[in-house]
Write a protein that holds these residues in place. Sequence first.
Motif, PDB file in Angstrom:
ATOM      1  N   GLU A 146       0.831  -1.207   0.000  1.00  0.00           N
ATOM      2  CA  GLU A 146       0.000   0.000   0.000  1.00  0.00           C
ATOM      3  C   GLU A 146       0.869   1.262   0.000  1.00  0.00           C
ATOM      4  N   ASN A 147       1.946   1.264   0.789  1.00  0.00           N
ATOM      5  CA  ASN A 147       2.858   2.410   0.803  1.00  0.00           C
ATOM      6  C   ASN A 147       3.508   2.611  -0.560  1.00  0.00           C
ATOM      7  N   LEU A 148       3.927   1.531  -1.192  1.00  0.00           N
ATOM      8  CA  LEU A 148       4.525   1.629  -2.519  1.00  0.00           C
ATOM      9  C   LEU A 148       3.512   2.167  -3.527  1.00  0.00           C
ATOM     10  N   PHE A 149       2.277   1.700  -3.422  1.00  0.00           N
ATOM     11  CA  PHE A 149       1.226   2.181  -4.321  1.00  0.00           C
ATOM     12  C   PHE A 149       0.998   3.680  -4.126  1.00  0.00           C
ATOM     13  N   ARG A 150       0.910   4.126  -2.876  1.00  0.00           N
ATOM     14  CA  ARG A 150       0.699   5.553  -2.613  1.00  0.00           C
ATOM     15  C   ARG A 150       1.862   6.384  -3.165  1.00  0.00           C
ATOM     16  N   CYS A 151       3.068   5.857  -3.075  1.00  0.00           N
ATOM     17  CA  CYS A 151       4.233   6.559  -3.638  1.00  0.00           C
ATOM     18  C   CYS A 151       4.120   6.662  -5.155  1.00  0.00           C
ATOM     19  N   ALA A 152       3.651   5.598  -5.794  1.00  0.00           N
ATOM     20  CA  ALA A 152       3.477   5.625  -7.247  1.00  0.00           C
ATOM     21  C   ALA A 152       2.461   6.697  -7.642  1.00  0.00           C
ATOM     22  N   VAL A 153       1.399   6.809  -6.885  1.00  0.00           N
ATOM     23  CA  VAL A 153       0.382   7.828  -7.168  1.00  0.00           C
ATOM     24  C   VAL A 153       0.986   9.228  -7.038  1.00  0.00           C
ATOM     25  N   ILE A 154       1.768   9.450  -5.988  1.00  0.00           N
ATOM     26  CA  ILE A 154       2.415  10.761  -5.799  1.00  0.00           C
ATOM     27  C   ILE A 154       3.304  11.083  -6.994  1.00  0.00           C
ATOM     28  N   LEU A 155       4.101  10.108  -7.427  1.00  0.00           N
ATOM     29  CA  LEU A 155       5.001  10.340  -8.562  1.00  0.00           C
ATOM     30  C   LEU A 155       4.226  10.628  -9.846  1.00  0.00           C
ATOM     31  N   MET A 156       3.168   9.889 -10.092  1.00  0.00           N
ATOM     32  CA  MET A 156       2.383  10.142 -11.308  1.00  0.00           C
ATOM     33  C   MET A 156       1.678  11.497 -11.229  1.00  0.00           C
ATOM     34  N   ASP A 157       1.165  11.837 -10.059  1.00  0.00           N
ATOM     35  CA  ASP A 157       0.546  13.155  -9.885  1.00  0.00           C
ATOM     36  C   ASP A 157       1.565  14.277 -10.084  1.00  0.00           C
ATOM     37  N   ALA A 158       2.833  13.987  -9.790  1.00  0.00           N
ATOM     38  CA  ALA A 158       3.902  14.978  -9.957  1.00  0.00           C
ATOM     39  C   ALA A 158       4.435  15.006 -11.388  1.00  0.00           C
ATOM     40  N   GLY A 159       3.878  14.176 -12.252  1.00  0.00           N
ATOM     41  CA  GLY A 159       4.260  14.226 -13.662  1.00  0.00           C
ATOM     42  C   GLY A 159       5.210  13.155 -14.143  1.00  0.00           C
ATOM     43  N   VAL A 160       5.527  12.177 -13.322  1.00  0.00           N
ATOM     44  CA  VAL A 160       6.395  11.091 -13.786  1.00  0.00           C
ATOM     45  C   VAL A 160       5.583  10.216 -14.738  1.00  0.00           C
ATOM     46  N   ASP A 161       6.128   9.990 -15.913  1.00  0.00           N
ATOM     47  CA  ASP A 161       5.437   9.267 -16.973  1.00  0.00           C
ATOM     48  C   ASP A 161       5.507   7.758 -16.739  1.00  0.00           C
ATOM     49  N   PRO A 162       4.364   7.102 -16.535  1.00  0.00           N
ATOM     50  CA  PRO A 162       4.391   5.653 -16.317  1.00  0.00           C
ATOM     51  C   PRO A 162       4.796   4.868 -17.567  1.00  0.00           C
ATOM     52  N   GLU A 163       4.790   5.524 -18.708  1.00  0.00           N
ATOM     53  CA  GLU A 163       5.191   4.857 -19.954  1.00  0.00           C
ATOM     54  C   GLU A 163       6.642   5.144 -20.326  1.00  0.00           C
ATOM     55  N   ALA A 164       7.360   5.881 -19.473  1.00  0.00           N
ATOM     56  CA  ALA A 164       8.776   6.158 -19.746  1.00  0.00           C
ATOM     57  C   ALA A 164       9.556   4.854 -19.729  1.00  0.00           C
ATOM     58  N   GLU A 165      10.474   4.719 -20.664  1.00  0.00           N
ATOM     59  CA  GLU A 165      11.298   3.514 -20.746  1.00  0.00           C
ATOM     60  C   GLU A 165      12.664   3.768 -20.142  1.00  0.00           C
TER      61      GLU A 165
END
Length: 178
Positions: A146-165
């Motif tokens: 759950e903590n890792l998931f919440r961190c992923a959400v923060i990063l995506m909300d901050a503009g980190v591209d989930p499709e970046a290679e």
Amino acid sequence: MKPNEASRYGDLPLFLLARKSFSAGYLPRKGDIYQTAQALLDAGGSVLRRDSNDKFCYHYAAEEGNEEFLRALAERGVKLNKTDRDGNTGLHLIAMACYNPLQDMERVNEEIEDKRNEASLPVKRRSPVSMEELEQRKKAIEDVLENLFRCAVILMDAGVDPEAENDMLETAHKLQHV
């Protein structure tokens, strides 16, 4: 210690906080990491520094599931999309950090199922681990994920591209399914 001064071991305060490198036995209260990160940033702590592994402090926070740290940086408008030497964003690192907990979850779920079915086994073949302990293990793993998931959400909300290679042409999503 000054916010950009390394400890005698070469660690900067923001890196120590991101990795949750605390003295043995110390568990921060809810909000402590957030407040400390804010104080270090207020004092001029730099998030633009890389360590000897070519990572930024927020890369370690992502790997550790350090939501408070990432939230503090994101609220300050820190760009959280830089990559490490292998081209990994924080999302790649989170995907890799999920691997062991997901494997552990699979094992504990199997153990719980075995425990439910062991009544028909002879006493000597039954697990000494109680159902309560197995449920506690499962809850601890769920908390990590759950903590890792919440961190992923923060990063995506901050503009980190989930499709970046990354340098191996893998997205975080692809890494999660390896």
